[in-house]
Design a protein around this motif. Sequence first.
Motif, PDB file in Angstrom:
ATOM      1  N   HIS A  57       0.865  -1.182   0.000  1.00 31.98           N
ATOM      2  CA  HIS A  57       0.000   0.000   0.000  1.00 31.98           C
ATOM      3  C   HIS A  57       0.904   1.235   0.000  1.00 31.98           C
ATOM      4  O   HIS A  57       1.849   1.301   0.797  1.00 31.98           O
ATOM      5  CB  HIS A  57      -0.886  -0.034   1.248  1.00 31.98           C
ATOM      6  N   ASN A  59       0.451   4.232   1.050  1.00 30.40           N
ATOM      7  CA  ASN A  59       0.345   5.152   2.196  1.00 30.40           C
ATOM      8  C   ASN A  59       0.362   4.447   3.555  1.00 30.40           C
ATOM      9  O   ASN A  59       0.124   5.083   4.574  1.00 30.40           O
ATOM     10  CB  ASN A  59      -0.935   5.981   2.088  1.00 30.40           C
ATOM     11  N   ALA A  60       0.529   3.125   3.586  1.00 31.83           N
ATOM     12  CA  ALA A  60       0.525   2.437   4.877  1.00 31.83           C
ATOM     13  C   ALA A  60       1.463   1.241   4.822  1.00 31.83           C
ATOM     14  O   ALA A  60       1.319   0.376   3.959  1.00 31.83           O
ATOM     15  CB  ALA A  60      -0.887   1.978   5.226  1.00 31.83           C
ATOM     16  N   ARG A 112      -7.008   4.488   3.386  1.00 29.09           N
ATOM     17  CA  ARG A 112      -5.837   5.331   3.131  1.00 29.09           C
ATOM     18  C   ARG A 112      -5.725   5.694   1.645  1.00 29.09           C
ATOM     19  O   ARG A 112      -4.678   5.543   1.029  1.00 29.09           O
ATOM     20  CB  ARG A 112      -4.547   4.629   3.576  1.00 29.09           C
TER      21      ARG A 112
END
Lengths: 802, 337
Positions: A57, A59-60, A112
Amino acid sequence: MKVSLNWLKDYVDIGNISIPEIIHKLTMSGLEVEDSIDEAELYKDFIVGYVKDKKKHPNADKLSICTVNTGTEDLQVICGAPNVEAGQKIVFAPIGTIIPNGKFKINKAKIRGVESFGMICSEAELELSNDHSGIMILKQEVNIGKSIVKELGLDDAILEIAITPNRSDALSHIGVARDLASIFDKGFHLPEISIQESTHKVKELASVEIIDKINCPRYSAKVVQNVTIKESPEWLKKRLTKIGLRPINNIVDVTNFVMYELGQPLHAFDLDKLEGQKIVVRSTEAESVFTTLDSKERKLPKGTLMICDGEKPVAIAGVMGGENSEINNSTKNILIESAHFNPSSIRRTSKALGLSTEASYRFERWVDPSATLLAAERAAQLIANLGDGEVAHGALDCYPEKIKEKEVLLRFDRVSKILGYQIPKEKIIQILKKLGLKIVFESEKEYRFLVPTYRPDLEREIDLIEEIARIYGYDNIPTISKISISLGEKIDESAFEDTIRDHSCSLGFYEMVNNPLQKEQFASLTGNKIQILNPQSLDMAFLRTSLIPGALGVIAQNLNVGEKDLRLFEIGNVFNQNFGKEEIKSFDDFTEVQKHIFILTGRINEKMWNTAEKPVDFYDLKGFVNSLIIKISLDNVLNDSYYHNEDSIFDFYFTKNYDKEEVGIGGKVKKEVLKQFDIQQDVYCFELDLTKLKKIKANPKKFVEPLKYPKSIRDFAFIFDNYVTYEEVIKFIKKSSSELLKSVKLFDLFESESLGKNKKSMAFSLEYFSEERTLTEEEIEKDFNNLIEAVTKNFSAILRGA
Amino acid sequence: MLDERIKKINVDFNQDISTVNDIKQLEELRLKYLSRNGLVSQLFDELKNASKEEKPVLGKVLNTLRNDITEKFNTLKIHLDSLEKESVEKYDLSLPSFERTIGSKHLLIQTLDEIKSIFKGLGFSVIEGPELESDFNNFGALNFPPDHPARDMQDTFFINSEFLLRTHTSPVQIRIMEKTKPPVRAIMPGRVYRNEAISSRSYCVFHQVEGLYVDNDVTFAELKGTLVAFARQFYGENLKYRFRPSFFPFTEPSAEMDITCFLCHGKGCKVCKHSGWLEILGCGMVDPNVFDNVNYDHEQYTGYAFGMGIERTALLKYGIDDIRVFFDNDFRFLKQF
Ligand SMILES: [Zn+2]
């Protein structure tokens, strides 16, 4: 207790009956199904998915973006599990699916900043186990896009059944299956036992001796040699997890399986740790200490039934095994214990130790003494079948005095006398036979049955009638719509208190109901307190000795929330140990009486545009009490006494008395007392003893004809010395007048410098009349003037305005 | 001469009436002119002395005067009366009043009252018993053997090994039967204690109503009928019910009575734990052992007993979700019912 429907089907032929029907009939025959899971329904929307691709991912750190193939399409799914990898087959919850754990619905989500179209599930989310460390990874054989109900065999129903204390027989799948067989009139069968035994004779490997035969009527055991302790096979683990048990190892799992199958708790000892390979069952002769297999040290009272080896205790019988004989990974030979213990003995031990286990729960309710050997053999068979050990030849079975099956007579007319309905005889016999009862004698009017030892609750005719009624169905017994009742006297012992309640409400009071359990400090305030042996907390360790402390507590609480003008009442029992009694040994050692309390605080009138504010005072309290007493016609029977004693919870108070006996007390509560409750404003209360009042004969009500002749009113005011009380003056006026004076009312009272020091003025209004004639001015004047003279003389009072 | 006086009176009257401002002055005007001894009457008296010729003429003039004055008087009276009425309207009736308080019984007691009145209508007496009971009356006589798991059904506050706080109202059954011969038909309301953790669903003190009927031919079918009659009166005529087998040591057969959940109408909700049913009471036929304990012949007599919790009933009926509000005695709560 949780049961699995698939498991039940091993013993009773109910394959063609629907789950709702089974649940309904079980509940309606006394095995209440409190909760149920129908797996096919629960998992109907979950499918097998295939993880085609996995990306990080953006953003995470801990999230992955997966591409999941559902058989028909590829979906983007965000997954937070550490173990998700491309190429896995997984359980996929498409949008709209309800997740069992938490009962939430899967929606299209943006996590996210990335969209997700479903969820990859863990075992915990599916409630298949407590494992939430990662997603559930499926075997490669399962088919992508197919329902997990089929692919994973999730076609069971799990029923949570509430078993009443009388039905120890139903604490197993066999027990529930037996009821189902009777309810649906279906075939029932026990598991078949056939064991491949080795040539080693059990008697040469171990021995059993019972010393306490009362508390251990039977002890059976099997020995299994060369066991391999390891993980159980899938089918066994699945059976146990479905009913909420955690698989441990093959031996423990087998003993648990047999307990839930047959209801017999088993214990496996490491045979090599038993000194002399010996089992001795005896009760402790002194207090002792023992370490159970959970590594806790337990204090055992004298008389605790213990399983010992040739030297030392190795288990607390029926409750928990010892650390010193526990099996572990290096165990080679085991002894499987299957015993019947005296329920009372196990219950006493369990209570004394504060230790309740699945085993003790069953033993204290009774396990079938006839089935101990069967259970031991069943466990041995399962271990042998798993290929995990060699069963020694024969069994150890110590059963000094056989527990016999009871004979119970059933009269058919008695069934209808109790139920009010005639159940066909054939039906009765069928029900009882299916429950395992055997006919030993039969005639036109009565049958004698032999009751199997797994039903200790069936001892009397009435017990059989209950069995017949519950299996036949209470709903099938008619609800009659006509009754006849005797016309004898009807009593209402609550009538008096209800009258007091009504009047209290009319006077503007609201009713409280307080907890009679309170802390010592409060119970001590008002009487000779009684203590609770096993209180929940120190705040509730004593019974109330009066209604006053509880009522003050309510006042305090309400003041805290800003309710400052309160008028409350309560009716309730109070408890006092009789003086001179050290202990409560009989009903003569304490008194329990019913009391009534009025409690007031704040203003009686709040300030309004046309009314002045008035705080509650003593005379308001007295007025309310008197109004109540008048309403119950005791005003001419009771008298008042007034006190300013130091030795009281009141600053000043009055009592209501019947002859010399006090029946009520109350006044202005002392500041020191109020401080204990954190109350900062004046409180007035009065407590009446209803138990005493109830016994006093009230003045019978009589009709009085309305007066036909005029009344004459005369007023006078006197200056008295300050110490002269109103009561003294009134009594004197009444005593000094003729019977023409019918009433006297104080209408003014004041003190003033102008009257002189320590003087006060009291003005009275006097009412004269006769029921028989009109009075003449002269006779009234004469009476009135005589009275003035007498009052003047008696009190050295000065007539005002003269 | 008379003629002139008539004219003068007419002028005077018009002068006087013009100064009248209120009812009181008008009354003075009436006394001066129109009363029995007033000026107009005096003129009529004088008319007797007039000559035969003058009489008819003067009479006519005099009548006209009188009618004229009367009419003016009446017109003014109506006007002044109407002014007077308007002055009543000066009261601002919208000002707040001072309400006298009528208190109220506690909601639990109101619920109990309702239950009592239904059973009194069905011919039951109302009997009370003590809360501090003997172990024998509370357990032993009711067929709870010592060391029996049935005792776990009711966590008990003990005073010592022989005395306790009653865990149910059932010991009153024993007290009645020890004192009376059948038929016995009574309900027994009262307070009971259980040593259970306090939560929104349970409290250590609560109230029950017990019922007992013993006679020659009391049956389970009659128990069902009586309790259904009660439930219909209390919960509503159209309710659905069921009797489910259960276990109480002092009754056999034992049952629990359920009614359709009136919150979800049987569909299943949080309150009925998604079963669609609400348990409202426990009941059963009196166990023969209980009859033996009170020296009743269990062959001759049969009986039924039942018991229900008041708190639970009131919680359901008034949609309250925390049992503790009954014992908090918050004035704002007490005033609501
Ligand atoms: Zn519901």
